[in-house]
Design a protein around this motif. Structure first.
Motif, PDB file in Angstrom:
ATOM      1  N   ILE B  68      53.509  87.555   9.893  1.00  0.00           N
ATOM      2  CA  ILE B  68      52.837  87.237   8.626  1.00  0.00           C
ATOM      3  C   ILE B  68      53.325  85.877   8.137  1.00  0.00           C
ATOM      4  O   ILE B  68      54.531  85.641   8.054  1.00  0.00           O
ATOM      5  CB  ILE B  68      53.166  88.304   7.560  1.00  0.00           C
ATOM      6  N   PRO B  69      52.416  84.963   7.801  1.00  0.00           N
ATOM      7  CA  PRO B  69      52.849  83.671   7.276  1.00  0.00           C
ATOM      8  C   PRO B  69      53.642  83.848   5.969  1.00  0.00           C
ATOM      9  O   PRO B  69      53.295  84.691   5.147  1.00  0.00           O
ATOM     10  CB  PRO B  69      51.542  82.930   6.983  1.00  0.00           C
ATOM     11  N   VAL B  70      54.703  83.062   5.812  1.00  0.00           N
ATOM     12  CA  VAL B  70      55.528  83.128   4.600  1.00  0.00           C
ATOM     13  C   VAL B  70      55.681  81.725   4.030  1.00  0.00           C
ATOM     14  O   VAL B  70      56.109  80.809   4.731  1.00  0.00           O
ATOM     15  CB  VAL B  70      56.929  83.701   4.895  1.00  0.00           C
ATOM     16  N   THR B  71      55.301  81.550   2.753  1.00  0.00           N
ATOM     17  CA  THR B  71      55.476  80.253   2.110  1.00  0.00           C
ATOM     18  C   THR B  71      56.481  80.397   0.977  1.00  0.00           C
ATOM     19  O   THR B  71      56.201  81.073  -0.011  1.00  0.00           O
ATOM     20  CB  THR B  71      54.133  79.728   1.563  1.00  0.00           C
ATOM     21  N   PRO B  72      57.662  79.791   1.116  1.00  0.00           N
ATOM     22  CA  PRO B  72      58.640  79.893   0.038  1.00  0.00           C
ATOM     23  C   PRO B  72      58.201  79.068  -1.167  1.00  0.00           C
ATOM     24  O   PRO B  72      57.481  78.075  -1.031  1.00  0.00           O
ATOM     25  CB  PRO B  72      59.923  79.335   0.646  1.00  0.00           C
ATOM     26  N   ARG B  73      58.640  79.515  -2.353  1.00  0.00           N
ATOM     27  CA  ARG B  73      58.216  78.845  -3.583  1.00  0.00           C
ATOM     28  C   ARG B  73      59.340  78.884  -4.602  1.00  0.00           C
ATOM     29  O   ARG B  73      60.037  79.883  -4.738  1.00  0.00           O
ATOM     30  CB  ARG B  73      56.998  79.573  -4.145  1.00  0.00           C
ATOM     31  N   GLY B  74      59.522  77.764  -5.319  1.00  0.00           N
ATOM     32  CA  GLY B  74      60.487  77.736  -6.415  1.00  0.00           C
ATOM     33  C   GLY B  74      59.717  77.853  -7.716  1.00  0.00           C
ATOM     34  O   GLY B  74      59.314  78.931  -8.127  1.00  0.00           O
ATOM     35  N   ALA B  75      59.469  76.701  -8.385  1.00  0.00           N
ATOM     36  CA  ALA B  75      58.692  76.731  -9.619  1.00  0.00           C
ATOM     37  C   ALA B  75      57.308  76.121  -9.418  1.00  0.00           C
ATOM     38  O   ALA B  75      56.573  75.907 -10.371  1.00  0.00           O
ATOM     39  CB  ALA B  75      59.439  75.983 -10.724  1.00  0.00           C
ATOM     40  N   ALA B  76      56.971  75.797  -8.170  1.00  0.00           N
ATOM     41  CA  ALA B  76      55.668  75.191  -7.860  1.00  0.00           C
ATOM     42  C   ALA B  76      55.435  73.926  -8.683  1.00  0.00           C
ATOM     43  O   ALA B  76      54.390  73.758  -9.291  1.00  0.00           O
ATOM     44  CB  ALA B  76      54.530  76.184  -8.052  1.00  0.00           C
ATOM     45  N   PRO B  85      50.359  78.489  -0.326  1.00  0.00           N
ATOM     46  CA  PRO B  85      50.257  79.335   0.869  1.00  0.00           C
ATOM     47  C   PRO B  85      48.933  79.115   1.598  1.00  0.00           C
ATOM     48  O   PRO B  85      47.995  79.903   1.467  1.00  0.00           O
ATOM     49  CB  PRO B  85      50.370  80.756   0.311  1.00  0.00           C
ATOM     50  N   LEU B  86      48.878  78.049   2.356  1.00  0.00           N
ATOM     51  CA  LEU B  86      47.630  77.611   2.997  1.00  0.00           C
ATOM     52  C   LEU B  86      46.970  78.706   3.824  1.00  0.00           C
ATOM     53  O   LEU B  86      45.755  78.802   3.873  1.00  0.00           O
ATOM     54  CB  LEU B  86      47.936  76.443   3.933  1.00  0.00           C
ATOM     55  N   GLN B  87      47.798  79.483   4.510  1.00  0.00           N
ATOM     56  CA  GLN B  87      47.210  80.504   5.389  1.00  0.00           C
ATOM     57  C   GLN B  87      47.377  81.911   4.839  1.00  0.00           C
ATOM     58  O   GLN B  87      47.430  82.877   5.590  1.00  0.00           O
ATOM     59  CB  GLN B  87      47.838  80.385   6.778  1.00  0.00           C
ATOM     60  N   LEU B 456      56.660  80.218   9.191  1.00  0.00           N
ATOM     61  CA  LEU B 456      57.230  79.617   7.986  1.00  0.00           C
ATOM     62  C   LEU B 456      56.397  78.437   7.493  1.00  0.00           C
ATOM     63  O   LEU B 456      56.263  77.420   8.195  1.00  0.00           O
ATOM     64  CB  LEU B 456      58.674  79.182   8.256  1.00  0.00           C
ATOM     65  N   ASN B 457      55.869  78.590   6.306  1.00  0.00           N
ATOM     66  CA  ASN B 457      55.062  77.555   5.653  1.00  0.00           C
ATOM     67  C   ASN B 457      54.124  76.834   6.610  1.00  0.00           C
ATOM     68  O   ASN B 457      54.184  75.607   6.746  1.00  0.00           O
ATOM     69  CB  ASN B 457      55.992  76.551   4.955  1.00  0.00           C
ATOM     70  N   PRO B 458      53.244  77.584   7.267  1.00  0.00           N
ATOM     71  CA  PRO B 458      52.361  76.956   8.251  1.00  0.00           C
ATOM     72  C   PRO B 458      51.404  75.967   7.602  1.00  0.00           C
ATOM     73  O   PRO B 458      51.004  76.131   6.456  1.00  0.00           O
ATOM     74  CB  PRO B 458      51.608  78.144   8.850  1.00  0.00           C
TER      75      PRO B 458
END
Lengths: 408, 462
Positions: B68-76, B85-87, B456-458
């Motif tokens: 599963i694609p995972v996009t880490p995020r702080g405060a954006a 999260p592009l994908q 990771l953040n694809p």
């Protein structure tokens, strides 16, 4: 794309939220984001939802109405925003749009709005609440809807000693000219929740003039804020007519005052009401604004420490911060609290809709009040006063909450 | 799509209230502060908000197992789409990890969780007389994890460097859930590859930064602000270069061009003196008032040699705040002129600054666009802002071509695409031009080694 994007309310909201570049400056100042740090709770989150709605990227749903209802309209975000995005105005427009679109979603506000719309019902409710207070039954109502009131008489007895009791109010230094017709705006919150404080306001006004007391109707903010715009406009027209013969309209409720001052903008495109609305808005003054203008000196100086909570609709809403503080400095010892202008969580009916979040926000306010060592926290809004009275109770008697008219 | 079964597993790890999948909650995690279009929304399938490294590790193990694609995020608050999260898949929001774990005054180092706001870290250090210098424009609302992942810069870079200059070690969760610790409190450390540097600025494509170890320095005791007006930008840049060469290092040296000054004047309803072509706001710091006075005197002498038009010393904190408010308010002031603003973040050798600004003016003319220029004169990091109306036919294409020209000019003087915002989505098409085939291949090899499934953040960086 949805066919709704040409709706006038949406266009108005779009004008506001399309200016948001999502930088995030508003994130740390939003009290709701602090209490519930999920993006959609923040000002940015709600503005971006609004933007996507206006651009056809999201559909109007009950979930969306719930998200945009979760806003205190406190304007802390507007204050800090580099582009001064008016989140509150956008939320009001979007709520109205969603109510129009999703129908019966806001029934509870309709019920409440119905009571406030009728002066008879407001008076009746006021009587009922007064009775409940007298019978000590206020606590059967949830969320402190019927606040225990700490009166001016209590206050003077506690801080001035018996000598001060019954002392006559000295006349104001600056006489209001005989021709100035000063009227009082009797707000629903003051009448229903804090009649004793409202009576003190009238006494203050009587010290310098002969205030006209009118049978005014609700300012309409509860209606405007929850998607009942037609009712708001109807009430506004009534009030405009009622006060046509007054030169000054004094409010002792920050929310009423803020709303009445903004009425003009809602009639800007109405050829029949435009000028009358503008003339009305111009003559509205907050009580402290009026007292500062006439050079009022408090009736007594007591040995009590005050701190002051800025109602959102007075500090940010009307830019009135100095006048109440000056009055308090003249009436006793004044200590500034930390984050005095952060919303108390009351926000109209927000504290009833989201009691847990509201109480998280209030806990912080209480801690800030306690840190000042003040015996009395003063404010100028019945909505805030309900919250602050709860805080006073939670503090276990460390401080009391009072309306400014009761202590000056 | 993430199956209900997997969602259930993840809810079991972080708690149901921290795995959000309602439409609007997912929408809230679909954007950042970049000019990547809001719509169509790039919604994650699930927003996951872990509170501990252990939870992050368990979530990653699940994501790895099911690819599963995972996009880490702080405060954006990033400017290049790094946390979008592009994908789809999981938006892994670290906003609940906000503890300052250890403030080690003796070693002058601090361990903080990824979700700590930069300003809170700064204040915690300041309370002990310590100073964490990096101050990206978003420092009041961005998170330290995001700062590290993007290797954020800021105005103080000229004297104090950027985020990576302070990162001593990291705790990183790898794509399969393994927890890795890099670096440490030892100041000298050449044991193995410098993985700390590798993960710093990796934009969430190599691992999830969960904790950061930062070094801090003693807090300067006094600060002052100077405002220098010049007839031309060349004069202003020359003055800053000469100051640096003579050992006068400003803590910040921010330049604004004529266009910015006019925009600010319009925004603040004041008059712009047409003789002024550039303004430089300088921060100085030092041990005491005398040290500041001496620096001011020497800087004034250098500025005079370079033909300064007006040299003003802020006399009070309020005056100083006002000057910095002007600088911080620039982006809003210029954004209010036209509907869209595309801010770039090129970085060039310091002495190429005036040349690049001149060439930006040529690019603007060629593509019939307005480009305002401001930036960090002290370190060669320039923020050209293209002001446009993307609803006008043909405008988007012209903007696109102008950006290409801008990057060509930047690379031709030995500069690079991004100084402090990262590559993310917005600068991705240009990376091969900047790094060359071998550069991109090497990045690919590192990525393959650390994130073999590409979860990771694809879709970022290249």
């Amino acid at each position: 794309m949805s066919n709704h994007s040409n709706d006038k309310l949406l266009l108005e909201a779009k004008k506001i939220v399309s200016q948001c570049d999502r930088c995030g400056t508003c994130l740390p100042v939003c009290p709701l984001f602090e209490a519930k740090n999920v993006e959609a709770s923040s000002a940015r989150g709600k503005n971006v939802i609004a933007r996507a709605l206006t651009e056809g990227g999201l559909e109007p749903t009950p979930e969306m109405l719930a998200k945009v209802n979760f806003c205190l309209l406190c304007r802390a975000c507007v204050d800090t925003c580099p582009s001064k995005i008016a989140t509150d105005e956008a939320m009001i427009n979007i709520r109205q749009y969603l109510v129009n679109k999703t129908g019966a979603a806001n029934t509870k506000y309709k019920a409440m709005g119905g009571i406030l719309k009728s002066r008879g019902m407001v008076k009746l409710t006021a009587k009922t609440l007064a009775l409940l207070r007298k019978l000590g039954l206020g606590s059967v109502f949830p969320h402190g809807m019927v606040p225990e009131e700490y009166t001016r008489a209590h206050f003077l007895a506690a801080f001035s000693g018996p000598a001060a009791l019954g002392q006559k109010a000295p006349p104001s230094d600056v006489a209001v000219t005989a021709s100035t017709r000063v009227a009082y705006f009797d707000g629903c919150g003051m009448r229903m929740m804090f009649p004793e404080a409202a009576a003190e306001t009238l006494k203050l006004l009587k010290a310098g003039t002969q205030p006209m007391v009118k049978d005014n109707v609700c300012c309409g903010l509860p209606h405007l804020a929850h998607g009942l715009r037609d009712e708001f406009l109807e009430l506004a027209r009534k009030n405009i007519s009622i006060y046509e013969d007054a030169d000054v309209v004094v409010c002792d409720c920050a929310s009423c005052g803020g709303t009445l001052k903004h009425i003009a903008s809602y009639f800007a495109n109405d050829p029949h009401w435009k000028d009358r609305a503008a003339a009305f808005s111009r003559k509205v003054m907050d009580l402290t604004e009026y007292l500062a203008k006439v050079g009022y000196t408090p009736r007594q100086k007591v040995d009590a420490i005050f701190t002051y909570h800025d109602p959102c609709h007075l500090g940010r809403g009307q830019g009135i911060k100095k006048q109440p503080r000056d009055l308090l400095r003249a009436a006793g010892k004044f200590v500034e609290m930390k984050e005095a202008d952060v919303c108390c969580g009351g926000a109209g009916s927000f504290h009833m809709d989201y009691p847990d979040i509201a109480s998280t926000i209030l806990d912080k306010k209480r801690a800030n009040i306690e840190k000042t060592g003040a015996a009395i926290v003063v404010t100028g809004c019945p909505g805030c006063l309900i919250q602050l009275a709860k805080a006073a109770k939670a503090s276990g008697g460390k401080f009391k909450a009072m309306h400014i008219s009761q202590v000056i | 799509m993430i199956s209900e079964e997997i969602k259930k597993k993840i809810r079991g790890i972080v708690g149901a209230e921290n795995a959000l999948d309602s439409d609007l909650d997912r929408f809230g995690y679909s954007y950042d502060a970049s000019f990547v279009p809001l719509l169509p929304a790039k919604k994650p399938d699930l927003v996951v908000r872990p509170a501990t490294t252990e939870e992050v590790s368990k979530v990653m193990a699940v994501a790895y197992e099911h690819a599963i694609p995972v996009t880490p995020r702080g405060a954006a608050t990033g400017r290049t789409g790094g946390s979008i999260p592009l994908q789809g898949g999981i938006s892994l929001s670290l906003e609940r990890m906000m503890k300052i774990v250890e403030l080690d005054v003796n070693n002058m180092m601090v361990w903080a969780e990824a979700g700590v706001r930069t300003i809170d870290l700064y204040n915690a250090c300041a309370a002990k007389g310590l100073f964490y210098p990096p101050d990206p424009a978003s420092w009041k609302f961005s998170t330290i994890g995001g700062n590290v992942a993007e290797n954020a810069g800021g105005m103080r870079a000229v004297k104090y460097g950027v985020t990576s200059n302070y990162v001593m070690g990291l705790e990183v969760v790898l794509s399969d859930g393994t927890v890795l610790q890099t670096g440490g409190k030892a100041i000298k450390n050449v044991t193995g590859y410098n993985l700390t540097s590798l993960f710093t600025g990796s934009e969430g494509t190599l691992g999830i930064v969960t904790k950061v170890l930062l070094r801090v320095i003693p807090m300067p005791k006094k600060r002052g602000t100077l405002q220098l007006m010049f007839r031309t930008l060349d004069d202003g840049c020359t003055a800053v270069h000469r100051m640096l060469q003579s050992g006068l290092v400003p803590a910040a040296a921010e330049v604004m061009d004529r266009f910015c000054l006019e925009a600010v004047a319009k925004h603040r309803k004041t008059q712009h003196d047409p003789a002024i072509g550039a303004c430089i706001v300088i921060e100085i710091d030092g041990e005491d008032d005398e040290a500041l006075a001496l620096q001011t005197k020497r800087m004034e002498a250098v500025a005079k040699e370079c033909g300064v038009y007006e040299f003003r010393v802020a006399q009070s904190q309020q005056e100083s705040d006002e000057l910095w408010a002007i600088r911080r308010g620039i982006s809003s002031a210029i954004a209010s002129i036209l509907p869209n603003r595309l801010g770039e973040d090129i970085s060039v050798p310091r002495d190429a600054f005036p040349e690049v600004v001149r060439r930006i003016a040529t690019i603007a003319e060629k593509h019939k666009l307005t480009i305002a220029v401001y930036g960090h004169a002290g370190d060669g990091n320039i923020h050209p802002s293209i002001l446009c109306d993307l609803s006008k036919p043909g405008e988007e294409e012209r903007v696109h071509r102008a950006v290409e020209d801008l990057f060509d000019v930047t690379l031709s003087v030995g500069g690079t695409l991004s100084g402090e915002h990262g590559i993310g989505i917005t600068k991705r098409p240009y990376i091969a031009k900047a790094l060359g085939e071998s550069g991109v291949k090497t990045l690919g090899a590192v990525k393959q080694a650390l994130d073999p499934k590409g979860i990771l953040n694809p879709g970022k960086i290249w």
